[in-house]
Scaffold this motif. Structure first.
Motif, short mmCIF file in Angstrom:
data_model
loop_
_atom_site.label_atom_id
_atom_site.label_comp_id
_atom_site.label_asym_id
_atom_site.label_seq_id
_atom_site.Cartn_x
_atom_site.Cartn_y
_atom_site.Cartn_z
N MET A 1 -9.38 0.69 -3.66
CA MET A 1 -10.20 0.07 -2.63
C MET A 1 -11.50 0.85 -2.43
N ALA A 2 -11.42 2.18 -2.59
CA ALA A 2 -12.61 3.04 -2.46
C ALA A 2 -12.56 4.12 -3.52
N CYS A 3 -13.71 4.40 -4.12
CA CYS A 3 -13.86 5.49 -5.09
C CYS A 3 -15.31 5.94 -4.99
N GLN A 4 -15.54 7.09 -4.33
CA GLN A 4 -16.89 7.52 -4.02
C GLN A 4 -17.02 9.03 -4.15
N VAL A 5 -18.23 9.48 -4.45
CA VAL A 5 -18.57 10.90 -4.34
C VAL A 5 -19.19 11.12 -2.97
N VAL A 6 -18.60 12.02 -2.19
CA VAL A 6 -19.06 12.25 -0.82
C VAL A 6 -19.30 13.74 -0.61
N ASP A 7 -20.03 14.06 0.48
CA ASP A 7 -20.27 15.46 0.81
C ASP A 7 -19.29 15.92 1.87
N MET B 1 0.84 -1.19 0.00
CA MET B 1 0.00 0.00 0.00
C MET B 1 0.88 1.24 0.00
N PRO B 2 0.60 2.23 -0.86
CA PRO B 2 1.43 3.43 -0.89
C PRO B 2 1.45 4.15 0.45
N GLU B 3 2.62 4.68 0.82
CA GLU B 3 2.70 5.47 2.04
C GLU B 3 2.22 6.90 1.76
N VAL C 1 -10.90 8.86 -2.72
CA VAL C 1 -10.23 7.68 -3.25
C VAL C 1 -9.29 7.11 -2.20
N HIS C 2 -9.36 5.81 -2.00
CA HIS C 2 -8.36 5.08 -1.22
C HIS C 2 -7.78 4.02 -2.14
N LEU C 3 -6.49 4.12 -2.43
CA LEU C 3 -5.88 3.21 -3.40
C LEU C 3 -5.81 1.78 -2.90
N GLY C 4 -5.71 1.58 -1.57
CA GLY C 4 -5.58 0.23 -1.06
C GLY C 4 -4.28 -0.42 -1.51
N LEU C 5 -4.31 -1.74 -1.67
CA LEU C 5 -3.08 -2.48 -1.96
C LEU C 5 -2.70 -2.45 -3.44
N ILE C 6 -3.69 -2.37 -4.33
CA ILE C 6 -3.39 -2.51 -5.75
C ILE C 6 -3.79 -1.30 -6.58
N GLY C 7 -4.40 -0.30 -5.97
CA GLY C 7 -4.86 0.85 -6.74
C GLY C 7 -3.72 1.66 -7.33
#
Length: 278
Positions: A109-115, A1-3, A66-72
């Protein structure tokens, strides 16, 4: 996972490419089609990171999280020729495209539109980020309070993103070595002065990772890198560490054997001699 430095560096690239523009936003793969439709053609205000979380603020109070996670992977590239649309290769979850730049996101790992409320919740559940200015919401004393209450090892706590945001395996191994701290000592035994040394060192080291794209923890490499940066050069930094992935080799400071142990599912490296402060 990227630091964390990788996410801050990526946020900077996105900001330079898209801030102030109204890019097209699409999902070639189709898995983010609804979210892309909400953002498509909307002005990008800024991109920023906290720890390993990446945010792109759009107009109308919408934020891409966005959360890249392990492979993003997220690549920001120039469009050649200007105004064209490069073909999407692979499973592209999200594409941001302007006349001059394209950014393709794969495997997050995550890709979302949030407020704004959700952005605040996501950041508040993280620990302080050494790459952010100290503030009421980014207070290193918050991290130390969590460490002092815990019987877990210091090594494990430094990797807990709810305690300290953005620090990964390389930085934790190297910074503990730099201050001669045994990684398996319980958090509740860590003195305030030792924690301050660790925090201050991360604040010093991690911006070099943002600027160069490479983790630097050895003083001689730091000096050479800083001299090159002051000359306006972007140096090619050697991937060299004191203890990380050096199991069985001599410690660069005392010559003793570098040790290895798996802690909480991650490989831990330390010097068996000069990191005896428990």
């Amino acid at each position: 996972m990227p630091e964390g430095h990788t996410l801050h560096r990526l946020a900077g690239a996105l900001d330079r490419a898209f801030a102030g523009t109204e890019p097209s936003v699409s999902s070639p793969q189709g898995r983010f089609a609804d979210g892309a439709a909400v953002l498509d053609g909307t002005t990008v205000e800024r991109s920023w990171a906290h720890g390993k979380l990446l945010f792109v603020d759009f107009a109308q109070g919408r934020t891409l999280y966005v959360h890249l996670g392990l492979i993003g992977k997220w690549f920001v590239l120039p469009v050649v020729p200007v105004g064209s649309e490069p073909p999407a290769t692979g499973a592209v979850r999200l594409r941001v495209l302007s006349d001059e730049h394209v950014a393709d996101l794969r495997g997050p790992m995550a890709c979302q539109v949030v407020d704004e409320a959700e952005v605040d919740r996501l950041v508040r559940r993280q620990g302080p980020d050494p790459l952010q200015p100290v503030s009421e919401l980014n207070d290193p004393e918050q991290a130390y309070a969590s460490i002092r209450r815990s019987g877990k090892s210091v090594a494990e706590l430094l990797m807990d993103q709810t305690v300290l945001a953005g620090v990964g395996n390389i930085y934790r191994c190297e910074v503990l070595w730099r201050h001669r701290l045994h990684p398996l000592r319980p958090g509740r035994s860590l003195k305030a002065a030792s924690w301050q040394l660790v925090w201050d060192d991360l604040v010093r080291l991690m911006p070099y990772g943002v600027r160069t794209g490479t983790i630097i923890t050895l003083d001689d490499v730091l000096e050479d890198t800083e001299a090159a940066l002051q000359r306006g050069e972007l140096p090619e930094v050697p991937r060299e560490f004191a203890v990380y992935q050096r199991t069985g080799l001599p410690c660069l400071r005392c010559g003793a054997t570098v040790r290895h142990k798996v802690v909480a599912g991650r490989n831990l490296f330390w010097c068996g001699n000069c990191q005896r402060r428990t």
